[in-house]
Design a protein around this motif. Structure first.
Motif, short mmCIF file in Angstrom:
data_model
loop_
_atom_site.label_atom_id
_atom_site.label_comp_id
_atom_site.label_asym_id
_atom_site.label_seq_id
_atom_site.Cartn_x
_atom_site.Cartn_y
_atom_site.Cartn_z
N UNK A 179 0.83 -1.21 0.00
CA UNK A 179 0.00 0.00 0.00
C UNK A 179 0.86 1.26 0.00
N UNK A 180 0.41 2.26 -0.76
CA UNK A 180 1.17 3.50 -0.92
C UNK A 180 0.21 4.64 -1.18
N UNK A 181 0.49 5.78 -0.57
CA UNK A 181 -0.24 7.03 -0.86
C UNK A 181 0.77 8.16 -0.68
N UNK A 190 -1.13 6.34 -5.82
CA UNK A 190 -1.86 5.44 -4.94
C UNK A 190 -1.60 4.00 -5.36
N UNK A 191 -1.25 3.16 -4.40
CA UNK A 191 -1.23 1.72 -4.60
C UNK A 191 -2.15 1.12 -3.54
N UNK A 192 -3.18 0.42 -3.97
CA UNK A 192 -4.13 -0.15 -3.02
C UNK A 192 -3.51 -1.23 -2.15
N UNK A 193 -2.42 -1.82 -2.61
CA UNK A 193 -1.86 -3.00 -1.99
C UNK A 193 -2.02 -4.13 -2.99
N UNK A 194 -2.67 -5.21 -2.63
CA UNK A 194 -2.93 -6.27 -3.58
C UNK A 194 -4.19 -7.02 -3.15
#
Length: 256
Positions: A179-181, A190-194
């Motif tokens: 996850x990234x913001x 933005x990365x939701x994660x997986x």
């Protein structure tokens, strides 16, 4: 103006229980559109069922990830090396496991009639929100579905270099499973994660809810439980060639 509600997620990796959990949560949230950011099928027990479910969804934007490309072309991750470059038993194991998993997935996807569809997925997609925000969807980083991606450990300068020339104010990525913001120079990544195969202690399936109208937009990270034990058992049930490694990868993450 009625706000649109979009479900955004990546890295499903043939994990149907996790995908169904995300879709149920999205339906409960009133989602009317789906943006799916690659790595749909490889390294999971149910690639054909995953694609069948995704192609049933209304109002989708779906792009490819690196493992989708490997499945179509027969390539393998650069980190796996090649038979000419591997030097140790461990490297040989990684190469053989990767080739076997990709080949198995390609066979299942081909038999189900989805190989051409998978091969036609674009590298990226662009959307302009009602408030004028330009959005880029791409699996790893602008211009690529592979490589290091954009990770939480990167410095602002590294993120700045990764998004240079993106021509977007909001970028959704996947690939790292983390996850990234981050916002750098007015560009938000933005990365939701997986959905599957977490790279952190967060074992739940991850997705993002985007709500947008002409007054602005909001972004909400969502997490949902699913039956991981069923997925682990299914890897053995379908005789996945990398079942043991994948089960260990799931189990190696500490519980949240």
């Amino acid at each position: 103006m009625t706000a649109s509600r979009v479900a955004i997620f990546s890295d499903v990796h043939g994990n149907v229980p996790a995908l169904e959990a995300v879709l149920a949560d999205a339906a409960a949230a009133g989602v009317d559109e789906y943006w799916i950011i690659g790595d749909l099928v490889a390294n999971g027990p149910r690639p054909a069922e995953t694609l069948s479910r995704l192609t049933e969804l209304p109002n989708t934007k779906i792009i490819r990830g690196n493992t989708d490309r490997y499945t179509v072309t027969g390539e393998h991750p650069r980190v796996a090396g090649s038979i000419e470059t591997v030097r140790t038993p461990e490297e040989i194991g990684v190469l053989l496991r990767t080739v076997a998993a990709i080949s198995w997935t390609r066979g299942v996807v081909t038999e189900a009639g989805f190989l051409a569809w998978l091969g036609a997925l674009p590298l990226d997609a662009r959307v302009t929100l009602p408030d004028g925000t330009r959005v880029l969807l791409v699996h790893a980083a602008p211009g690529t579905d592979d490589g290091p991606g954009i990770s939480p450990a990167m410095s602002d300068d590294e993120v700045r270099a990764a998004v240079a020339g993106a021509e977007a104010e909001l970028i959704f990525v996947g690939h790292t499973h983390k996850p990234l913001d981050r916002t750098v120079d007015g560009i938000r990544v933005i990365n939701s994660g997986s959905v599957s195969l977490p790279a952190s202690a967060e074992r739940r399936a991850c997705w993002t809810l985007l709500t947008a109208d002409d007054r602005g937009h909001t972004i909400e990270p969502r997490r949902v439980d699913y039956d991981l034990d069923e997925v682990l058992a299914d890897l053995q049930r379908v005789s996945h060639p990398s079942a043991d490694w994948l089960q260990e990868k799931f189990r190696s993450q500490p519980a949240r």
